[in-house]
Structure formats: structure tokens, C-alpha cells
Write a protein that holds these residues in place. Structure first.
Motif, PDB file in Angstrom:
ATOM      1  N   ARG A  56      34.678  48.573  46.135  1.00 51.07           N
ATOM      2  CA  ARG A  56      34.555  48.540  44.672  1.00 51.07           C
ATOM      3  C   ARG A  56      35.908  48.808  44.004  1.00 51.07           C
ATOM      4  NH1 ARG A  56      29.479  51.021  45.706  1.00 51.07           N
ATOM      5  NH2 ARG A  56      30.414  53.113  45.553  1.00 51.07           N
ATOM      6  N   VAL A  57      36.647  49.804  44.577  1.00 45.23           N
ATOM      7  CA  VAL A  57      37.974  50.133  44.036  1.00 45.23           C
ATOM      8  C   VAL A  57      38.911  48.932  44.179  1.00 45.23           C
ATOM      9  CG1 VAL A  57      40.028  51.570  44.375  1.00 45.23           C
ATOM     10  CG2 VAL A  57      37.741  52.602  44.434  1.00 45.23           C
ATOM     11  N   ILE A  58      38.889  48.279  45.352  1.00 46.03           N
ATOM     12  CA  ILE A  58      39.755  47.119  45.597  1.00 46.03           C
ATOM     13  C   ILE A  58      39.415  45.986  44.631  1.00 46.03           C
ATOM     14  CG2 ILE A  58      40.272  45.294  47.255  1.00 46.03           C
ATOM     15  CD1 ILE A  58      39.973  47.433  49.467  1.00 46.03           C
ATOM     16  N   ALA A  59      38.122  45.732  44.458  1.00 42.77           N
ATOM     17  CA  ALA A  59      37.698  44.643  43.571  1.00 42.77           C
ATOM     18  C   ALA A  59      38.155  44.902  42.136  1.00 42.77           C
ATOM     19  CB  ALA A  59      36.177  44.499  43.626  1.00 42.77           C
ATOM     20  N   GLU A  60      38.031  46.184  41.697  1.00 40.08           N
ATOM     21  CA  GLU A  60      38.451  46.505  40.328  1.00 40.08           C
ATOM     22  C   GLU A  60      39.950  46.351  40.167  1.00 40.08           C
ATOM     23  OE1 GLU A  60      37.857  50.078  37.120  1.00 40.08           O
ATOM     24  OE2 GLU A  60      36.343  49.690  38.634  1.00 40.08           O
ATOM     25  N   LYS A  61      40.729  46.811  41.168  1.00 35.90           N
ATOM     26  CA  LYS A  61      42.189  46.676  41.101  1.00 35.90           C
ATOM     27  C   LYS A  61      42.601  45.205  41.095  1.00 35.90           C
ATOM     28  CE  LYS A  61      43.649  51.086  43.135  1.00 35.90           C
ATOM     29  NZ  LYS A  61      44.464  51.523  41.993  1.00 35.90           N
ATOM     30  N   GLU A  62      41.904  44.387  41.908  1.00 31.28           N
ATOM     31  CA  GLU A  62      42.242  42.956  41.957  1.00 31.28           C
ATOM     32  C   GLU A  62      41.965  42.279  40.625  1.00 31.28           C
ATOM     33  OE1 GLU A  62      39.990  41.697  45.322  1.00 31.28           O
ATOM     34  OE2 GLU A  62      41.681  41.945  46.728  1.00 31.28           O
ATOM     35  N   ARG A  63      40.882  42.697  39.945  1.00 31.26           N
ATOM     36  CA  ARG A  63      40.589  42.129  38.617  1.00 31.26           C
ATOM     37  C   ARG A  63      41.673  42.522  37.615  1.00 31.26           C
ATOM     38  NH1 ARG A  63      35.171  43.332  39.983  1.00 31.26           N
ATOM     39  NH2 ARG A  63      35.293  45.370  38.900  1.00 31.26           N
ATOM     40  N   THR A  64      42.114  43.780  37.706  1.00 31.29           N
ATOM     41  CA  THR A  64      43.175  44.253  36.795  1.00 31.29           C
ATOM     42  C   THR A  64      44.464  43.497  37.056  1.00 31.29           C
ATOM     43  OG1 THR A  64      42.168  46.458  36.760  1.00 31.29           O
ATOM     44  CG2 THR A  64      44.462  46.297  36.049  1.00 31.29           C
ATOM     45  N   ILE A  65      44.804  43.310  38.333  1.00 32.85           N
ATOM     46  CA  ILE A  65      46.023  42.576  38.691  1.00 32.85           C
ATOM     47  C   ILE A  65      45.957  41.147  38.155  1.00 32.85           C
ATOM     48  CG2 ILE A  65      47.301  41.597  40.647  1.00 32.85           C
ATOM     49  CD1 ILE A  65      46.526  44.190  42.202  1.00 32.85           C
ATOM     50  N   ASP A  66      44.807  40.486  38.331  1.00 32.41           N
ATOM     51  CA  ASP A  66      44.652  39.115  37.842  1.00 32.41           C
ATOM     52  C   ASP A  66      44.816  39.059  36.324  1.00 32.41           C
ATOM     53  OD1 ASP A  66      44.231  38.239  40.396  1.00 32.41           O
ATOM     54  OD2 ASP A  66      42.040  38.208  40.252  1.00 32.41           O
ATOM     55  N   ARG A  67      44.266  40.080  35.643  1.00 33.61           N
ATOM     56  CA  ARG A  67      44.351  40.105  34.179  1.00 33.61           C
ATOM     57  C   ARG A  67      45.794  40.315  33.726  1.00 33.61           C
ATOM     58  NH1 ARG A  67      40.607  43.559  33.672  1.00 33.61           N
ATOM     59  NH2 ARG A  67      41.830  45.404  33.104  1.00 33.61           N
ATOM     60  N   PHE A  68      46.518  41.246  34.400  1.00 34.79           N
ATOM     61  CA  PHE A  68      47.898  41.541  34.040  1.00 34.79           C
ATOM     62  C   PHE A  68      48.832  40.375  34.363  1.00 34.79           C
ATOM     63  CE2 PHE A  68      47.887  46.503  34.039  1.00 34.79           C
ATOM     64  CZ  PHE A  68      46.928  46.469  33.038  1.00 34.79           C
ATOM     65  N   ALA A 108      48.306  37.384  34.064  1.00 42.37           N
ATOM     66  CA  ALA A 108      48.181  36.341  33.035  1.00 42.37           C
ATOM     67  C   ALA A 108      49.017  36.655  31.796  1.00 42.37           C
ATOM     68  CB  ALA A 108      46.706  36.179  32.643  1.00 42.37           C
ATOM     69  N   LYS A 109      49.490  37.928  31.716  1.00 44.16           N
ATOM     70  CA  LYS A 109      50.304  38.320  30.548  1.00 44.16           C
ATOM     71  C   LYS A 109      51.737  38.548  31.003  1.00 44.16           C
ATOM     72  CE  LYS A 109      46.406  40.553  28.234  1.00 44.16           C
ATOM     73  NZ  LYS A 109      45.882  41.807  27.646  1.00 44.16           N
ATOM     74  N   ALA A 110      52.670  37.847  30.365  1.00 45.45           N
ATOM     75  CA  ALA A 110      54.072  37.925  30.763  1.00 45.45           C
ATOM     76  C   ALA A 110      54.622  39.337  30.671  1.00 45.45           C
ATOM     77  CB  ALA A 110      54.920  36.986  29.899  1.00 45.45           C
ATOM     78  N   THR A 111      54.121  40.111  29.684  1.00 48.89           N
ATOM     79  CA  THR A 111      54.642  41.464  29.481  1.00 48.89           C
ATOM     80  C   THR A 111      54.183  42.432  30.570  1.00 48.89           C
ATOM     81  OG1 THR A 111      52.753  41.960  28.059  1.00 48.89           O
ATOM     82  CG2 THR A 111      54.774  41.188  26.972  1.00 48.89           C
ATOM     83  N   LYS A 112      53.153  42.041  31.310  1.00 48.42           N
ATOM     84  CA  LYS A 112      52.607  42.969  32.318  1.00 48.42           C
ATOM     85  C   LYS A 112      52.700  42.423  33.749  1.00 48.42           C
ATOM     86  CE  LYS A 112      49.489  45.435  29.245  1.00 48.42           C
ATOM     87  NZ  LYS A 112      48.134  45.953  29.008  1.00 48.42           N
ATOM     88  N   THR A 113      53.462  41.353  33.910  1.00 43.11           N
ATOM     89  CA  THR A 113      53.606  40.738  35.238  1.00 43.11           C
ATOM     90  C   THR A 113      54.234  41.708  36.232  1.00 43.11           C
ATOM     91  OG1 THR A 113      53.832  38.556  34.276  1.00 43.11           O
ATOM     92  CG2 THR A 113      54.605  38.820  36.522  1.00 43.11           C
ATOM     93  N   ALA A 128      51.795  44.268  37.293  1.00 43.97           N
ATOM     94  CA  ALA A 128      50.796  43.654  38.179  1.00 43.97           C
ATOM     95  C   ALA A 128      51.349  43.529  39.597  1.00 43.97           C
ATOM     96  CB  ALA A 128      50.388  42.283  37.647  1.00 43.97           C
ATOM     97  N   GLN A 129      52.618  43.134  39.708  1.00 36.69           N
ATOM     98  CA  GLN A 129      53.233  42.999  41.032  1.00 36.69           C
ATOM     99  C   GLN A 129      53.347  44.350  41.736  1.00 36.69           C
ATOM    100  OE1 GLN A 129      56.858  41.042  39.882  1.00 36.69           O
ATOM    101  NE2 GLN A 129      56.014  38.963  40.241  1.00 36.69           N
ATOM    102  N   SER A 130      53.669  45.389  40.976  1.00 38.19           N
ATOM    103  CA  SER A 130      53.748  46.738  41.528  1.00 38.19           C
ATOM    104  C   SER A 130      52.383  47.205  42.038  1.00 38.19           C
ATOM    105  CB  SER A 130      54.272  47.695  40.456  1.00 38.19           C
ATOM    106  OG  SER A 130      54.295  49.005  40.953  1.00 38.19           O
ATOM    107  N   MET A 131      51.330  46.929  41.237  1.00 33.26           N
ATOM    108  CA  MET A 131      49.968  47.311  41.637  1.00 33.26           C
ATOM    109  C   MET A 131      49.543  46.562  42.902  1.00 33.26           C
ATOM    110  SD  MET A 131      47.952  47.559  37.987  1.00 33.26           S
ATOM    111  CE  MET A 131      46.399  47.954  38.773  1.00 33.26           C
TER     112      MET A 131
END
Length: 637
Positions: free
Chosen positions: A268-280, A282-287, A290-293
């Protein structure tokens, strides 16, 4: 200690042991468990250095000794049982010969002050001490004790080993190993060829064993009584539990539940982190974030959970057609093979619904009587009779060996199947853990356990109301035995089962017949009731022997007083009258029970309780009569 490190074994595409590690301490009592084919015997062979792994190594202290009892052992021919057993004392025999040589040499030397003579004395002292430590002066006595414990009679000691079956030869090998007392004792299915009394003896012997014991067994009760550590082999991995078998089952379930909960939580933790990474992403300011995560996620130590090996048979016997009240009966049955008499005028009767266990030492006639009752072999004298509408299902001790090796599994099933069952054969094979492709396998490529399962599957093809099973658990693993036992508990016909597996017999039968000295000895209840009664009988016999010995020491002959004699004679007379009355009451009850309508009455269970109560009362009165009579006879009255 023994250290098995990074053991890897692969057969074709199948990984049997996947870089497994195991440490065995000097005093360990370890049970090696797992499904048939899991790799238990392979692991034991690797530990004993009978087989080399593809990768990994085994280390053991130099100078330590190891004994390995396995299923493929063969004895040399031409020796008596005792002579072959005494080969266990090779070191002792060598010491004995050397001591004799030194004695002879010292008798002829006169250089008592020389250094050479002094060294000879030192060697003599060391050899003599070692000889005593190894029990050299009691070799034959110890060998006799172990052989008798494993079921041999005094008269067997001078017989050639060639005269004995493979099972009895295995007992000789086991006796030799126990006498050698190696530092590490490895036993692969030691109870397979032992009867209940020999198993009980072996358990007691191993409880006091000074070295380490590593045992493979499908006998749960034996494992509980002998081991305190359990190592399970499952899908190539080893799981170590500091507990006997029953506690291991609980701990295993607890471990898997916790492991599964942790695995699901991490997923569940992995799935939530992967969703957050995918969301970040998509935003240039948070790329960058996302890579760090993602790097952190990649470094996370993942919980792995091995898929559980839960494959098990799914057995259900067809409903039993109704038979007559008396299912089978034998009167004055005699069976002899040449000069060897096995059964001497025995009587037996089974009523509809009876569930009977045949127990006793190997060679006492259990299988013989079972075969006589179902007309597999003829009796030498006496009569047997099958009841009305009795249909027999029979599983022989070597049933799996009787399967045609060149037939496929499906062809084997077709050979035993009535026409109306042909469409269900693949489903039945599936219930016995044979998948679709397995149906086309030849019988010759199956393991012992797989052949046993196939032979049992053939029993389900026709309905029957008398099921006779001769050692049905010999090649089954623990899970398969449990499934078979559940199916037998649901079976609504009459059952005869020949077995030495106490746990399997527990709560399975309501009558136990012991075969001893060519006669049958019946006990009401299951195997535990029988063992308790036998233990009490043995204890009473020992007490009586001790009592007699004590009296013999006190006085060569003692006379009873008038009052003592009067009391004992009154006790004998009263017991005889009560026995006569009880036997009459029981005979009347049995006459009523012989009527077909008796079992249709609503008060039938209560009447059966009264009947069993009367029989138990009769047994107690008989014991009291016997004790009083023996005391009278002891004093010549």
C-alpha cells in the motif's frame, strides 16, 4: 556443530534448494519437515556427504562421527542378526584385540624399567579406559537390549539376516547405528518399518541420546516426542522454528499471517508513493522531487513472501450402500505357513458401522487376517463369512507397487473404473493433486507418495460398505495423511485399518484389536485407550513381579492365616458369582442387539452405553478375581 552454507540444488528446470543455510548444534533435536518432494531427503544426504550440492558446502568438526539411516540401505548376507549387529562395535573390537596383544607382549617382556615398557603400559591404560567408556564389557548385553527394543525375539538372534524382509533388515541397521552412538544421528523415516511398541521404545531411547538427532518423519506424534526444533523446507527455502512439530504448526501460521500483513502494508505504501511520483513527474516544478522520491523507493528493502505450498488432496468416499447387520465374521480361524503358525483359532465379528484398528508387532498376522476376511487368501482352518450385501474396498500394503508401470495415470484409473465414472476421472485425479498434464504420465515415473495417492484415487471409483486399509499412510506426507483421515471420519461404512501411526489412528476407530502370540486381544476405544490399558497392564505385571520377588526374599514359604484365607476365598466366590451374572446379562443384551430392529429403536444409543458399561464392569470383576486367585495359588491354597 554442522554448518550447511549456501546449499543450492537444481534438477533440470526445478530449483530444489535455493542457497539454503542450516546450523546444527551438538545436542540439537531437529525435525526436518515439508511436503513429499520438497527436498528433505536430499538435504539429509548433503549433510551426511552422501550427495554433493551444485553450490555450497558442509563443514563438521574433525573427529566427529555421523550415522545416517536412509531408505536405500542393504545388509551384507551370510551373517546372523547378532553377528551383524555386533559389527557396530568395530572400534571396541579393535581395542579388545589390541589389549589382548599388549597383554601377551607384557607377559613375555622383562625390561620393566625401560622407556618402551613404560609407553606400552600407557597405551594399555588408555586402550582399556577407552574400551570401558565404549561399553566394551557389555557389548552383547547392549546389542540384545536394543534388538529386543526394536522388536526382535531371542530366537531371532541366531537367524541369518537373509531370512528377514527389508523392513526387518532396516531395523538391524538402526540397531547398529544406535549402538554406535555417533555425535550426529541422521534418521530418514525411521518409523516406516516399526510397529507401535518399537516406536515407543525408540522415542524413549532418543530422549536420552547424548548426541544430536536430525530426523525426517511424517509421524507427528513421533516428532513431538523426540524433537524440540523444526526446520521446514518449502519451495527451496528453509524456515527454522525453535519448537516441536505441533507448536511449529502454530508458529508457522502466525509467521505467515504477520509476514502477509507486513507485505500488504508495504504494498500500500509503495502504491501510494508511486502515485505521488507519477503526479509530481507531470509537473515541471516537482520533477526533481519526484526523481528523488523514486530513488528512495528503489532503495527500499522489499518484503518478499514465498507462495505457500498448500496443495492437498480433496477426498470424499462415495456413500456406503447399506449392508446387513453382521458385516463379516470369522470363527476358529487358523493360518499357518508350513510349520509357522500365525493365527491359532481366533474369532472376530464386525457389525455394520464398526471402525476397527488392527495393531501389534510386525509378523503377528494383522495383514494375514485382513486378507483372509476379504477372501484374498484362504485360511488353514476355521470359517469366515461375509454378511448380506457387503461390498469391499481394499487398499493393500503394497497397493501402489501393484499399479502397472507402463500405464498412464488416466489408463490406470480407466482400468479400475465402471463405465459411468469415465467422464469424472480427470476431476478425481485433480482432487488427488494430479493436474491436467499429469494424467498422461506413466506410473513408472511417479514417486512413492504419488503412487500411493493414485492407488487411493482408484478406491473412489466404486461405492463399498467395507473399507479395509493396510498401512495406507506409509508414503503420504503429513498434509495428505490429515486429508485422508478427515475423509475416513466422514466415511459412513464399516472400516478396518491396519496401521502403526498413533496420531492417524487417534479418534478414527472405536475398537482396537491387538495381535499377540497368535491370538486377538480386543480393547474398546481408539489407539490411545488401548495404549493406556496396555501401560496399566504392563505396570500391574511389573508390580506383581516385584511383589512376588519381595515375598520370596522375605520368606521361602509363608502360610495364610485362617482369616486371610477366608477373606480371599470369599472374594473369589463372590467374583465368580458376579461374573456369571454379568455374562448372562451381556448374553441377553447381545441376543437383542442381533435383531435388525434393535438399531432402529430411538433408545439404541442408551442401550449401547449400558452394554459397553456391563462389559467394562465384567473386565474389572475378572481382574479382581484373577488377583485373589493368584494370591491363593501363591501360598498353595
Amino acid at each position: 556443530m554442522i554448518n550447511a552454507s549456501n546449499i543450492f540444488v537444481k534438477y533440470g528446470d526445478r530449483v530444489l534448494l535455493d542457497h539454503a543455510n542450516l546450523v546444527i548444534g551438538d545436542k540439537d533435536r531437529l525435525g526436518l519437515v515439508g511436503r513429499n518432494g520438497a527436498g528433505k531427503s536430499t538435504m539429509l544426504k548433503i549433510i551426511a556427504r552422501y550427495q554433493s550440492p551444485d553450490e555450497g558446502n558442509i563443514t563438521r568438526p574433525s573427529g566427529s562421527t555421523l550415522g545416517f539411516l536412509h531408505q536405500e540401505m542393504t545388509l551384507p548376507k551370510g551373517k546372523t542378526v547378532m553377528d551383524e549387529t555386533l559389527t557396530a562395535f568395530k572400534e571396541v573390537k579393535d581395542l579388545e584385540n589390541r589389549i589382548a596383544e599388549i597383554n601377551d607382549e607384557m607377559a613375555h617382556r622383562t625390561d620393566y624399567e625401560s622407556e618402551a615398557y613404560s609407553k606400552l603400559l600407557e597405551e594399555f591404560s588408555a586402550a582399556n579406559d577407552r574400551f570401558q567408556i565404549l561399553g566394551g564389557s557389555a557389548m552383547e548385553a547392549n546389542a540384545e537390549k536394543v534388538l529386543k527394543g526394536l522388536g526382535f525375539k531371542q530366537k531371532d538372534f541366531d537367524r541369518l539376516t537373509d531370512e528377514f524382509s527389508g523392513g526387518w533388515q532396516m531395523r538391524i541397521e538402526l540397531a547398529k547405528m544406535l549402538l554406535q552412538q555417533p555425535d550426529y544421528l541422521l534418521l530418514d523415516e525411521p518409523t516406516n518399518h516399526l510397529d507401535i511398541e518399537s516406536i515407543l521404545w525408540l522415542e524413549d531411547f532418543l530422549k536420552d541420546y547424548q548426541g544430536a538427532v536430525i530426523v525426517i518423519s511424517h509421524d507427528k506424534q513421533f516428532l513431538d516426542n523426540v524433537t524440540s526444533r523444526t526446520v521446514e523446507i518449502e519451495l527451496g527455502q528453509l524456515y527454522d522454528y525453535k519448537a516441536g512439530y505441533t507448536k511449529f504448526v502454530e508458529l508457522r501460521q502466525d509467521r505467515r499471517e504477520k509476514q502477509l500483513a507486513a507485505f500488504e502494508n508495504q504494498q500500500r505504501v509503495i502504491a501510494e508513493k508511486e502515485r505521488t511520483i507519477d503526479r509530481f513527474m507531470a509537473k515541471a516544478t516537482k520533477t526533481k522531487m519526484a526523481q528523488s522520491m523514486k530513488k528512495q523507493l528503489d532503495k527500499m528493502e522489499r518484503i518478499e513472501i514465498a507462495p505457500e505450498d498448500i496443495a492437498a488432496m480433496n477426498i470424499k468416499f462415495p456413500p456406503a450402500p447399506r449392508s446387513g447387520q453382521i458385516v463379516i465374521e470369522g470363527k476358529d480361524v487358523v493360518k499357518s505357513y508350513g510349520d509357522l503358525m500365525v493365527l491359532n483359532g481366533v474369532d472376530i465379528k464386525l457389525d455394520r458401522g464398526d471402525r476397527v484398528a488392527f495393531v501389534g508387532q510386525n509378523g503377528q498376522g494383522k495383514t494375514t487376517l485382513a486378507k483372509i476376511l476379504i477372501n484374498e487368501i484362504p485360511q488353514s482352518d476355521g470359517k469366515t463369512k461375509l454378511g448380506h450385501n457387503v461390498s469391499i474396498g481394499y487398499y493393500a500394503q503394497n497397493q501402489s507397487d501393484a499399479l502397472h508401470p507402463n500405464f498412464t495415470l488416466l489408463e490406470t484409473m480407466e482400468q479400475h473404473s465402471p463405465p459411468e465414472m469415465r467422464t469424472k476421472l480427470r476431476n478425481i485425479l485433480g482432487a488427488f493433486m494430479f493436474s491436467g498434464e499429469d494424467a498422461e504420465k506413466k506410473v513408472s515415473v511417479l514417486s512413492g507418495g504419488e503412487r500411493a495417492r493414485l492407488a487411493l484415487a482408484c478406491l473412489l471409483l466404486k461405492p463399498f460398505n467395507l473399507l479395509v486399509l493396510d498401512e495406507p499412510t506409509n508414503h503420504l506426507d503429513i498434509i495428505s495423511k490429515d486429508v485422508l483421515k478427515m475423509a475416513l471420519n466422514d466415511y459412513d461404512g464399516t472400516l478396518i485399518v491396519v496401521s502403526h501411526d498413533r496420531e492417524f489412528l487417534t479418534d478414527l476407530t472405536n475398537r482396537t484389536i491387538e495381535f499377540r502370540d497368535k491370538q486377538l486381544h480386543e480393547y474398546i476405544g481408539d489407539i490411545n485407550a488401548f495404549l493406556e490399558k496396555r501401560a496399566l497392564d504392563n505396570m500391574r505385571e511389573v508390580e506383581l513381579q516385584d511383589k512376588k520377588a519381595k515375598k520370596a526374599e522375605e520368606t521361602a514359604k509363608k502360610t495364610l492365616t485362617f482369616e486371610e484365607r477366608k477373606r480371599l476365598m470369599r472374594a473369589v466366590s463372590n467374583a465368580e458369582k458376579k461374573i456369571e451374572r454379568l455374562e448372562e446379562e451381556i448374553a441377553k443384551m447381545e441376543a437383542i442387539m442381533a435383531e435388525e430392529s434393535f438399531y432402529e429403536k430411538p433408545d439404541y444409543p442408551e442401550e449401547m452405553k449400558k452394554y459397553n458399561s456391563k462389559k467394562e464392569e465384567l473386565e474389572k470383576v475378572m481382574e479382581n478375581w484373577e488377583a485373589a486367585q493368584m494370591e491363593l495359588e501363591e501360598y498353595g491354597e
